[in-house]
Enzyme design. Structure first.
Site, PDB file in Angstrom:
ATOM      1  N   SER A   1     -11.755  -6.452   6.429  1.00 21.41           N
ATOM      2  CA  SER A   1     -12.823  -5.960   5.545  1.00 21.41           C
ATOM      3  C   SER A   1     -13.265  -7.121   4.675  1.00 21.41           C
ATOM      4  CB  SER A   1     -12.312  -4.895   4.576  1.00 21.41           C
ATOM      5  OG  SER A   1     -12.170  -3.690   5.210  1.00 21.41           O
TER       6      SER A   1
ATOM      7  N   ARG B   1      -2.027  -6.538  12.303  1.00 21.98           N
ATOM      8  CA  ARG B   1      -3.004  -5.938  13.228  1.00 21.98           C
ATOM      9  C   ARG B   1      -3.570  -6.995  14.180  1.00 21.98           C
ATOM     10  NH1 ARG B   1      -6.553  -1.242  10.296  1.00 21.98           N
ATOM     11  NH2 ARG B   1      -4.779  -0.024   9.557  1.00 21.98           N
TER      12      ARG B   1
ATOM     13  N   GLU C   1       0.217   4.157   0.631  1.00 23.59           N
ATOM     14  CA  GLU C   1      -0.377   5.255   1.396  1.00 23.59           C
ATOM     15  C   GLU C   1       0.718   6.052   2.083  1.00 23.59           C
ATOM     16  OE1 GLU C   1      -4.284   2.743   2.829  1.00 23.59           O
ATOM     17  OE2 GLU C   1      -2.313   2.322   3.647  1.00 23.59           O
TER      18      GLU C   1
ATOM     19  N   ARG D   1      -0.433   2.175  13.129  1.00 23.73           N
ATOM     20  CA  ARG D   1      -1.240   1.030  12.698  1.00 23.73           C
ATOM     21  C   ARG D   1      -1.200   0.777  11.190  1.00 23.73           C
ATOM     22  NH1 ARG D   1      -7.433   2.692  13.539  1.00 23.73           N
ATOM     23  NH2 ARG D   1      -6.827   3.233  15.635  1.00 23.73           N
ATOM     24  N   HIS D   2      -0.394   1.548  10.462  1.00 22.79           N
ATOM     25  CA  HIS D   2      -0.287   1.338   9.012  1.00 22.79           C
ATOM     26  C   HIS D   2       1.124   0.953   8.611  1.00 22.79           C
ATOM     27  CE1 HIS D   2      -3.979   3.823   8.964  1.00 22.79           C
ATOM     28  NE2 HIS D   2      -4.284   3.027   7.946  1.00 22.79           N
TER      29      HIS D   2
ATOM     30  N   ARG E   1       0.849  -1.197   0.000  1.00 21.31           N
ATOM     31  CA  ARG E   1       0.000   0.000   0.000  1.00 21.31           C
ATOM     32  C   ARG E   1       0.877   1.236   0.000  1.00 21.31           C
ATOM     33  NH1 ARG E   1      -5.449  -1.713   1.828  1.00 21.31           N
ATOM     34  NH2 ARG E   1      -5.503  -3.788   0.924  1.00 21.31           N
TER      35      ARG E   1
ATOM     36  N   GLU F   1      -9.816  -1.526  13.141  1.00 19.49           N
ATOM     37  CA  GLU F   1     -10.332  -2.481  12.150  1.00 19.49           C
ATOM     38  C   GLU F   1      -9.311  -3.577  11.882  1.00 19.49           C
ATOM     39  OE1 GLU F   1     -11.299  -0.726   8.206  1.00 19.49           O
ATOM     40  OE2 GLU F   1     -10.245  -2.505   7.460  1.00 19.49           O
TER      41      GLU F   1
HETATM   42  P1  AMO Z   1      -8.682  -3.653   3.201  1.00 22.93           P
HETATM   43  O1  AMO Z   1      -7.990  -2.675   2.326  1.00 22.93           O
HETATM   44  O2  AMO Z   1      -9.633  -3.090   4.216  1.00 22.93           O
HETATM   45  O3  AMO Z   1      -9.526  -4.690   2.351  1.00 22.93           O
HETATM   46  O4  AMO Z   1      -7.601  -4.541   3.930  1.00 22.93           O
HETATM   47  C1  AMO Z   1      -7.976  -5.640   4.741  1.00 22.93           C
HETATM   48  C2  AMO Z   1      -7.266  -5.602   6.071  1.00 22.93           C
HETATM   49  O5  AMO Z   1      -5.844  -5.576   5.874  1.00 22.93           O
HETATM   50  C3  AMO Z   1      -5.240  -4.783   6.866  1.00 22.93           C
HETATM   51  N1  AMO Z   1      -4.541  -3.662   6.227  1.00 22.93           N
HETATM   52  C4  AMO Z   1      -3.412  -3.090   6.686  1.00 22.93           C
HETATM   53  N2  AMO Z   1      -2.644  -3.359   7.740  1.00 22.93           N
HETATM   54  C5  AMO Z   1      -1.560  -2.590   7.951  1.00 22.93           C
HETATM   55  N3  AMO Z   1      -1.203  -1.574   7.154  1.00 22.93           N
HETATM   56  C6  AMO Z   1      -1.940  -1.255   6.063  1.00 22.93           C
HETATM   57  N4  AMO Z   1      -1.580  -0.238   5.262  1.00 22.93           N
HETATM   58  C7  AMO Z   1      -3.107  -2.026   5.789  1.00 22.93           C
HETATM   59  N5  AMO Z   1      -4.045  -2.004   4.831  1.00 22.93           N
HETATM   60  C8  AMO Z   1      -4.898  -2.998   5.113  1.00 22.93           C
HETATM   61  C9  AMO Z   1      -6.339  -4.277   7.777  1.00 22.93           C
HETATM   62  C10 AMO Z   1      -7.553  -4.359   6.907  1.00 22.93           C
HETATM   63  O6  AMO Z   1      -8.745  -4.501   7.641  1.00 22.93           O
HETATM   64  N6  AMO Z   1      -9.666  -6.619  -0.729  1.00 22.93           N
HETATM   65  C11 AMO Z   1     -10.148  -6.210   0.590  1.00 22.93           C
HETATM   66  C12 AMO Z   1     -10.489  -7.398   1.466  1.00 22.93           C
HETATM   67  C13 AMO Z   1     -11.695  -8.192   0.997  1.00 22.93           C
HETATM   68  O7  AMO Z   1     -12.762  -7.575   0.738  1.00 22.93           O
HETATM   69  O8  AMO Z   1     -11.593  -9.436   0.929  1.00 22.93           O
HETATM   70  C14 AMO Z   1      -9.066  -5.365   1.245  1.00 22.93           C
HETATM   71  O9  AMO Z   1      -7.913  -5.386   0.906  1.00 22.93           O
HETATM   72  O10 AMO Z   1      -6.435  -5.154   8.888  1.00 22.93           O
END
Ligand code: AMO
Length: 434
Positions: free
Chosen positions: A360, A408, A213, A219-220, A211, A357
């Site tokens: 998802s 997480r 971002e 937490r990211h 990602r 969270e």
């Molecule tokens: P989403 O983007 O919400 O959903 O990601 C799912 C879960 O992955 C973790 N997560 C992260 N953890 C740490 N750093 C990050 N930058 C980060 N981004 C995400 C979180 C999050 O809840 N394709 C959908 C999933 C699906 O619908 O099956 C998806 O990627 O715990």
């Protein structure tokens, strides 16, 4: 090195060869102790200076902290020793001498900043607390794999170099692939769906997601571990059942199999195995509850995403794992299916730990025409996703799934302040090496 015995496995009355790191040398004058440390714990080695060869004493007591040594000697009972036994050495070999200027103190007596720890991860992981986190993380992944297998899932791995993103165009890391633009994958989303529609039907993957971002939060991560599930002939509630089972299995396994590690972290009394029946609040109920806490400056209205503050307020209010279901369609991605009778309401769900969270997921749009419309509504060109959409023309069953953040899960389970503690070599905006 096959004759090596671990520190915790030596037998009184026998000669043992142990090897590890010099945790500490305590010189009391006529007598000195070398505390040797290996992956199983510590072991005292005793040097009685008047009775032993000078070279032997010098080798054992002159070794700098964190040097690697091999010691052979008789194991004797010694109630005053930390583990109730000690070794009386016959030979001491310094295999790798450590620079006496250590960038951090692996005995843990001196605290180090997280950056210093991450820059010197090898040394950091010689501390029991840091090591315990990764032993627990390994147990979490083992338990998760087993829980998926118990629900008839097949483990898959999907490409991490891809042609298109799925989770929003701004969050992609571009790379060059034989002269063409490509990206590091943000999620196995589209691939796992394609496989749910294949003969495998129920699949899971544990792998990296990338990602881009520009977050810099506790937490990211920019590279995280995603635990993904996708199942054919599943709806959102079926997927939530699987998420519940997987998270509960991870807790159960850690509580059962990681007692030493939890004790090291001071968590042996702290971690409760969830009962596996997490409340399922609709998004509408969730925002009403957040508003009722009175903790937000502005009341939430339909269509708002939950800010960190809103998540915190709701987490405190609910006080356990919970799902938020039936999110507004407009804030969920194109692949999430809307309710047939309420097109503004999606089947998307999140699983929340009271702190943040974790998951998802949702039921997916499996019908070709609405899928193409969904791309267009989100400003995406369906042509670019033809490899995906085409397969929806050849018999795609209804299906649902989720993505669970591995770090997480570990972070919230162990109450870690910073997600970087749960990754060996985290990738964040400042950190590309080690
Ligand atoms: P989403 O983007 O919400 O959903 O990601 C799912 C879960 O992955 C973790 N997560 C992260 N953890 C740490 N750093 C990050 N930058 C980060 N981004 C995400 C979180 C999050 O809840 N394709 C959908 C999933 C699906 O619908 O099956 C998806 O990627 O715990």
């Amino acid at each position: 090195m096959s004759d090596r015995t671990y520190a915790a496995e030596v037998t009184v009355g026998e000669t043992a060869t142990v090897a590890g790191w010099v945790h500490e040398v305590r010189d009391l004058g006529g007598i000195a102790f070398l505390i040797l440390r290996d992956r199983t714990g510590q072991l005292q080695v005793k040097f009685e200076k008047d009775e032993m060869d000078d070279d032997l004493v010098e080798a054992g007591t002159g070794a700098s902290r964190e040097s690697v040594v091999r010691v052979t000697g008789l194991v004797e009972e010694e109630p005053r020793a930390p583990t109730g036994v000690e070794v009386v050495p016959e030979t001491v070999e310094v295999i790798a001498e450590a620079d006496p200027e250590l960038p951090l103190d692996p005995s843990g007596k001196v605290d180090a900043e997280i950056d210093t720890r991450l820059n010197n991860r090898t040394l950091d992981l010689r501390r029991d607390e840091a090591k315990a986190i990764f032993e627990i993380r390994a147990e979490v992944l083992r338990a998760v794999r087993e829980a998926f297998r118990e629900t008839d899932c097949t483990e898959i791995t999907t490409p991490k170099i891809v042609a298109t993103g799925t989770e929003g165009g701004t969050e992609l890391f571009p790379i060059t692939y034989f002269g063409e633009e490509a990206f590091m994958n943000q999620s196995p989303q589209l691939f796992k769906q394609l496989i749910a529609g294949s003969g495998l039907e129920r699949v899971f993957e544990i792998g990296p997601i990338f990602r881009a971002e520009e977050h810099n939060t506790p937490r990211h991560l920019n590279e995280a571990t995603s635990i993904d599930f996708e199942g054919a002939f599943c709806d959102a509630h079926d997927a939530m059942d699987v998420a519940e089972a997987v998270v509960s299995a991870a807790y159960e396994a850690v509580v059962e199999n990681c007692t030493d590690q939890l004790e090291t972290l001071g968590l042996d009394e702290e971690i409760a195995v969830p009962d596996g029946d997490f409340p399922r609040l609709t998004y509408e109920e969730a925002i009403e509850r957040v508003n009722a806490t009175g903790q937000l400056d502005e009341q939430l209205v339909w269509g708002d995403d939950l800010s960190t503050e809103a998540e915190r307020a709701l987490g405190e209010d609910v006080g356990e794992f919970y799902f938020i279901t039936d999110w507004p369609s407009e804030i969920k991605p194109f692949y999430i299916k809307d309710h047939d009778d309420e097109p503004d309401v999606s089947t998307g769900f999140d699983l929340m730990h009271p702190r943040m969270e974790l998951v998802s997921g949702g039921q997916r749009e499996h019908r070709y025409d609405p899928l193409i419309e969904g791309f267009e509504q989100q400003g995406l060109d369906p042509e670019q996703f033809a490899y995906y959409t085409e397969m929806f023309r050849y018999g795609m069953p209804p299906h649902a799934g989720f993505g669970l953040g591995g770090e997480r899960l570990v972070m919230t389970m162990l109450g870690l302040e910073n997600i970087r503690e749960a990754v060996l070599f985290p990738r964040d905006r400042q950190r590309l090496s080690p």
